[in-house]
Every structure is written in structure tokens, then in C-alpha cells.
Design a protein around this motif. Structure first.
Motif, PDB file in Angstrom:
ATOM      1  N   VAL A 147       0.848  -1.198   0.000  1.00 49.38           N
ATOM      2  CA  VAL A 147       0.000   0.000   0.000  1.00 49.38           C
ATOM      3  C   VAL A 147       0.878   1.241   0.000  1.00 49.38           C
ATOM      4  N   ASN A 148       1.900   1.233   0.834  1.00 47.90           N
ATOM      5  CA  ASN A 148       2.821   2.361   0.921  1.00 47.90           C
ATOM      6  C   ASN A 148       3.573   2.566  -0.397  1.00 47.90           C
ATOM      7  N   GLU A 149       4.080   1.488  -0.983  1.00 49.44           N
ATOM      8  CA  GLU A 149       4.841   1.590  -2.233  1.00 49.44           C
ATOM      9  C   GLU A 149       3.972   2.082  -3.380  1.00 49.44           C
ATOM     10  N   LEU A 150       2.750   1.532  -3.483  1.00 49.14           N
ATOM     11  CA  LEU A 150       1.848   1.929  -4.564  1.00 49.14           C
ATOM     12  C   LEU A 150       1.395   3.376  -4.386  1.00 49.14           C
ATOM     13  N   PHE A 151       1.153   3.788  -3.145  1.00 51.37           N
ATOM     14  CA  PHE A 151       0.743   5.161  -2.855  1.00 51.37           C
ATOM     15  C   PHE A 151       1.837   6.141  -3.259  1.00 51.37           C
ATOM     16  N   GLU A 152       3.077   5.797  -2.967  1.00 51.72           N
ATOM     17  CA  GLU A 152       4.199   6.653  -3.359  1.00 51.72           C
ATOM     18  C   GLU A 152       4.340   6.724  -4.875  1.00 51.72           C
ATOM     19  N   LEU A 153       4.092   5.590  -5.554  1.00 49.13           N
ATOM     20  CA  LEU A 153       4.165   5.586  -7.013  1.00 49.13           C
ATOM     21  C   LEU A 153       3.069   6.468  -7.606  1.00 49.13           C
TER      22      LEU A 153
ATOM     23  N   SER B  38      10.676   0.411 -11.727  1.00 54.90           N
ATOM     24  CA  SER B  38       9.593   1.378 -11.582  1.00 54.90           C
ATOM     25  C   SER B  38       9.320   1.693 -10.116  1.00 54.90           C
ATOM     26  N   PHE B  39       9.326   0.668  -9.259  1.00 53.57           N
ATOM     27  CA  PHE B  39       9.032   0.891  -7.842  1.00 53.57           C
ATOM     28  C   PHE B  39      10.264   1.356  -7.069  1.00 53.57           C
ATOM     29  N   GLN B  40      11.430   0.845  -7.420  1.00 51.85           N
ATOM     30  CA  GLN B  40      12.641   1.231  -6.702  1.00 51.85           C
ATOM     31  C   GLN B  40      12.999   2.692  -6.938  1.00 51.85           C
ATOM     32  N   GLU B  41      12.843   3.138  -8.194  1.00 49.12           N
ATOM     33  CA  GLU B  41      13.217   4.514  -8.549  1.00 49.12           C
ATOM     34  C   GLU B  41      12.019   5.449  -8.589  1.00 49.12           C
ATOM     35  N   GLN B  42      10.801   4.891  -8.334  1.00 51.65           N
ATOM     36  CA  GLN B  42       9.570   5.691  -8.375  1.00 51.65           C
ATOM     37  C   GLN B  42       9.427   6.427  -9.707  1.00 51.65           C
ATOM     38  N   THR B  43       9.717   5.708 -10.801  1.00 52.71           N
ATOM     39  CA  THR B  43       9.558   6.269 -12.142  1.00 52.71           C
ATOM     40  C   THR B  43       8.178   5.868 -12.673  1.00 52.71           C
ATOM     41  N   PRO B  44       7.327   6.832 -13.016  1.00 52.23           N
ATOM     42  CA  PRO B  44       5.940   6.533 -13.374  1.00 52.23           C
ATOM     43  C   PRO B  44       5.704   6.209 -14.848  1.00 52.23           C
ATOM     44  N   THR B  45       6.763   6.144 -15.655  1.00 51.53           N
ATOM     45  CA  THR B  45       6.559   5.946 -17.094  1.00 51.53           C
ATOM     46  C   THR B  45       5.926   4.587 -17.409  1.00 51.53           C
ATOM     47  N   LEU B  46       6.301   3.547 -16.666  1.00 49.46           N
ATOM     48  CA  LEU B  46       5.720   2.227 -16.909  1.00 49.46           C
ATOM     49  C   LEU B  46       4.230   2.238 -16.573  1.00 49.46           C
ATOM     50  N   LEU B  47       3.866   2.855 -15.458  1.00 49.12           N
ATOM     51  CA  LEU B  47       2.454   2.967 -15.085  1.00 49.12           C
ATOM     52  C   LEU B  47       1.686   3.734 -16.152  1.00 49.12           C
ATOM     53  N   HIS B  48       2.287   4.782 -16.679  1.00 45.90           N
ATOM     54  CA  HIS B  48       1.637   5.577 -17.727  1.00 45.90           C
ATOM     55  C   HIS B  48       1.416   4.738 -18.981  1.00 45.90           C
ATOM     56  N   ASP B  49       2.391   3.929 -19.342  1.00 50.28           N
ATOM     57  CA  ASP B  49       2.246   3.051 -20.521  1.00 50.28           C
ATOM     58  C   ASP B  49       1.078   2.074 -20.330  1.00 50.28           C
ATOM     59  N   ILE B  50       0.960   1.527 -19.125  1.00 49.96           N
ATOM     60  CA  ILE B  50      -0.133   0.589 -18.843  1.00 49.96           C
ATOM     61  C   ILE B  50      -1.480   1.285 -18.964  1.00 49.96           C
ATOM     62  N   ILE B  51      -1.601   2.463 -18.361  1.00 50.73           N
ATOM     63  CA  ILE B  51      -2.859   3.201 -18.378  1.00 50.73           C
ATOM     64  C   ILE B  51      -3.244   3.587 -19.802  1.00 50.73           C
ATOM     65  N   CYS B  52      -2.271   4.043 -20.595  1.00 52.67           N
ATOM     66  CA  CYS B  52      -2.547   4.407 -21.990  1.00 52.67           C
ATOM     67  C   CYS B  52      -2.993   3.188 -22.798  1.00 52.67           C
ATOM     68  N   SER B  53      -2.380   2.048 -22.543  1.00 49.99           N
ATOM     69  CA  SER B  53      -2.762   0.817 -23.250  1.00 49.99           C
ATOM     70  C   SER B  53      -4.198   0.418 -22.909  1.00 49.99           C
TER      71      SER B  53
ATOM     72  N   VAL C 272      -4.057  -5.536  -2.481  1.00 54.48           N
ATOM     73  CA  VAL C 272      -4.483  -4.227  -1.981  1.00 54.48           C
ATOM     74  C   VAL C 272      -5.660  -3.790  -2.847  1.00 54.48           C
ATOM     75  N   ALA C 273      -6.519  -2.951  -2.288  1.00 55.42           N
ATOM     76  CA  ALA C 273      -7.689  -2.451  -3.019  1.00 55.42           C
ATOM     77  C   ALA C 273      -7.522  -0.964  -3.286  1.00 55.42           C
ATOM     78  N   VAL C 274      -7.754  -0.571  -4.540  1.00 54.16           N
ATOM     79  CA  VAL C 274      -7.694   0.840  -4.922  1.00 54.16           C
ATOM     80  C   VAL C 274      -9.109   1.306  -5.266  1.00 54.16           C
ATOM     81  N   SER C 275      -9.532   2.393  -4.651  1.00 55.61           N
ATOM     82  CA  SER C 275     -10.837   2.990  -4.941  1.00 55.61           C
ATOM     83  C   SER C 275     -10.629   4.392  -5.489  1.00 55.61           C
ATOM     84  N   ILE C 276     -11.371   4.722  -6.546  1.00 59.01           N
ATOM     85  CA  ILE C 276     -11.336   6.055  -7.137  1.00 59.01           C
ATOM     86  C   ILE C 276     -12.742   6.635  -7.022  1.00 59.01           C
ATOM     87  N   LEU C 277     -12.861   7.732  -6.277  1.00 59.40           N
ATOM     88  CA  LEU C 277     -14.170   8.326  -6.008  1.00 59.40           C
ATOM     89  C   LEU C 277     -14.198   9.771  -6.487  1.00 59.40           C
ATOM     90  N   PRO C 278     -15.340  10.220  -6.980  1.00 59.84           N
ATOM     91  CA  PRO C 278     -15.470  11.634  -7.366  1.00 59.84           C
ATOM     92  C   PRO C 278     -15.564  12.518  -6.134  1.00 59.84           C
TER      93      PRO C 278
END
Length: 364
Positions: free
Chosen positions: A126-132, A331-346, A200-206
Motif C-alpha cells: 500500500v505504501n509503495e503503490l501510494f508513493e508511485l 519502476s518501484f525502486q526509482e519511483q519512475t511513473p513511465t511504466l504505469l503511464h504506458d499501462i494506463i494508456c494501453s 491491496v484495493a484501490v478505490s477512485i471516487l469523485p
């Protein structure tokens, strides 16, 4: 009604025009690819590559325009058919339902991450994903306001919450993160080297910054009656008391405090508005609770939307068919968000294409 029909007729004409243009550009792209394979001249290759780049940009723009036009027509047809037979297309409201609309995006979103199966290992992730996510939001130029992130004894988080605001187009990227995230790795506390699986559970709320209501006169029923109780000559003699009923919701507001019917009417209207805001807030709270519940499920491993396999340095998003992303550890060690961005765009491209073909099948 005729004006609306005319507007949608022109929209359909523009859709056909864009559709034909898309077919032409895609044909041109195929021909350019053949020429590039056959060319031996460097200058001609450069020209062809530039033309191909322009074609790709043109195709992307046309697809976006077509998608928006088709979506508008699809909703218009749904409304017309539902007015004709409300039961015929009952499923369409479910298909089109999406709490994450442009109005809510302008206010931002609330991000919540909760530990699930796996105990301490889950809270660490949870902590690692939150930081990412924090790094990703800042990388996009968004505001990432941390609301809650109390650390555990081992440096994990049982729950983390933040509000994300900024460019609505970029804020929307986070909507694909809601659901169960599964982690497979050897915990730091594991001495035998055995791989553990946690979630872990992620919730996105307006977010509603201000809840306001719009009251239409056609929705009101106003009754007047004689005031009851102690008072002067106006009590029980004149119809000064006012009762306003909001017919769609059934909410009622009454006022008999003043001697003037006009003053009582204004006060009753204010009371009704306060009741409607309270009613809307309660509905929003209930709605958010349902959203959170649907996104989290039972927190079980089988409900995952994404798997983080650390031993294989691989992320698999289960909404994408036969596609994996590598570079997880970096991606998690260096907190680089480019991989996450690629996943979201895909995911965004895949779901848009899927929706596009679903809608187009209704016109074929």
C-alpha cells in the motif's frame, strides 16, 4: 425537437465524412509502408517517413472525432428508444453508466488504497503503490493532496487517501486504477524464500466541492392553508401558511411563521432547498459507498485487475488480452511513473476501441 433532430442529422453526416476520410488515410498508410519497404534512396525514405508520421497523427485525430460522434449518437438513440419503450433497452442505462464524468473530473478525485489479503506484506505494498501514484500525479503536473497515510511499525500503510486535482483530461488517467491489485513476491520477513501472494484495493471516487440543486417550478406543488396555533387576527382566518411539495422526490417544506403568504412561501422554498441538498448529499454518500464496495469486492486474489510479479519483473493487467509489461522493479525502486503511464494508456486505447466497435455494431 426538430432542431435537435437536425443537429444529430448533421452529426451523422460529419461522422460518415470522418469515417470515409479515415478509410482513405489508412489506405494511404498501407501504401506508404509498402513504399518504405521498397525504397533504397535515403531522401525518399525520409520523405516517406514524414508522410507516415503525418498519417498516423491524422488517423489518431480522426478516431477520436469518430469516437466522440458515435458516442453522442449512441446516447441520443438510447434516449429516443427508451422514450418509446422504457423496458426495451433497460440494459443501456447500465452500459452507459459511468460515475466518472467530466463534471466530476473538474473537481478532482479521491484516491483510496486499502490493505487486503497478506497482512504486513499487503500494508507494505500500500505504501509503495501510494508513493508511485504520488510520483505519477506530480509527473503529470497534478496536485496530489495527501489526506491520510499513517505508517505502521514496519513502514507500511493499512490505508492511504489523497485528493488529486488539476487538468481533468489527466486526472481521468487514475480511473483505470480502481480494483484489486495482486502482488507476488518474497517478503522481507520471509527467510525460506517462499513467494507470497497478497492484495491491496484501490478505490477512485469523485469529489463534490459544493452540492447545489436546481429546482424547477414545474416540479413543485404549492398549497396554501390557514395557519394553526396561537396568534393574532391572521391565524385561522387567512391562507397565509404555505406547503411546497417537490413532486419528483416527494420532499415537503412548510412555513406558517409569518403573517404574509409571500414571506412564508420564500421561507418554505429555502427550507425545501436545504432538504434537497441534504437529500442529494445522502444519495451521493450512498452512491460512493456502492462504488467503493464494487471496486473493492471481497479483496480476494481472484478478483484482481492487475498482478505485480516481482520475481519475473513483470506486470500483467488482466483487462488487456495477452500483454505484459516489464521493468516492474525499476519502476518501484526509482519511483519512475513511465511504466504505469504506458499501462494506463494501453488500457485506455483498448477500452476505447472495444467501446467503438460495440457502438458501431449497432449502426451496421
Amino acid at each position: 425537437m426538430s432542431v435537435k433532430l437536425t443537429n444529430h442529422f448533421y452529426l451523422f453526416e460529419n461522422l460518415l465524412l470522418n469515417w470515409n476520410n479515415l478509410a482513405k488515410v489508412e489506405k494511404e498508410l498501407v501504401e506508404l509502408d509498402k513504399l518504405i519497404e521498397e525504397y533504397n534512396d535515403d531522401q525518399l525514405l525520409i520523405l516517406a517517413a514524414n508522410d507516415k508520421y503525418k498519417c498516423l497523427n491524422c488517423i489518431e485525430d480522426l478516431r477520436k472525432q469518430i469516437f466522440d460522434q458515435v458516442l453522442t449518437l449512441d446516447r441520443f438513440i438510447d434516449v429516443k428508444l427508451q422514450n418509446k419503450d422504457s423496458t426495451e433497452l433497460k440494459h443501456s442505462s447500465d452500459r452507459e453508466h459511468d460515475f466518472f464524468n467530466y463534471e466530476l473530473d473538474e473537481n478532482g478525485i479521491a484516491l483510496e488504497i486499502t490493505s487486503g489479503v497478506g497482512g504486513q506484506e499487503s500494508s507494505l505494498f500500500v505504501n509503495e503503490l501510494f508513493e508511485l501514484y504520488n510520483s505519477y500525479g506530480l509527473w503529470l503536473g497534478l496536485q496530489f493532496n495527501i489526506l491520510h497515510s499513517g505508517k505502521t511499525d514496519i513502514g507500511g500503510l493499512r490505508k492511504a487517501k489523497a485528493e488529486i486535482s488539476g487538468d481533468p483530461y489527466l486526472v481521468k488517467n487514475f480511473k483505470y486504477e480502481s480494483g484489486i491489485h495482486r502482488i507476488q513476491r518474497v517478503p522481507k520477513t520471509e527467510k525460506s524464500g517462499r513467494i507470497h501472494t497478497s492484495t491491496v484495493a484501490v478505490s477512485i471516487l469523485p469529489i463534490y466541492l459544493d452540492i447545489d440543486v436546481e429546482i424547477h417550478n414545474k416540479d413543485l406543488r404549492i398549497d396554501t392553508y390557514k395557519a394553526q396555533g396561537k396568534g393574532g387576527q391572521h391565524v385561522n382566518t387567512t391562507d397565509s401558511a404555505v406547503r411546497i411539495t417537490h413532486v419528483p422526490t416527494g420532499l415537503v417544506a412548510e412555513c406558517q411563521e409569518g403573517r404574509s403568504q409571500i414571506a412564508n412561501r420564500e421561507r418554505a422554498f429555502e427550507i425545501l432547498k436545504d432538504k434537497m441538498i441534504e437529500h442529494k448529499h445522502a444519495n451521493a454518500t450512498s452512491h460512493f459507498t456502492n462504488i467503493r464496495k464494487n471496486q473493492r469486492g471481497t479483496l480476494g486474489r481472484s478478483e484482481k485487475i492487475r498482478t505485480y510479479n516481482f520475481p519475473q519483473d513483470r506486470i500483467t493487467d488482466h483487462r488487456l488480452p495477452d500483454k505484459a509489461f516489464h521493468g516492474l522493479k525499476k519502476s518501484f525502486q526509482e519511483q519512475t511513473p513511465t511504466l504505469l503511464h504506458d499501462i494506463i494508456c494501453s488500457i485506455d486505447d483498448y477500452l476505447k476501441n472495444l467501446k467503438f466497435h460495440q457502438i458501431m455494431s449497432r449502426f451496421s
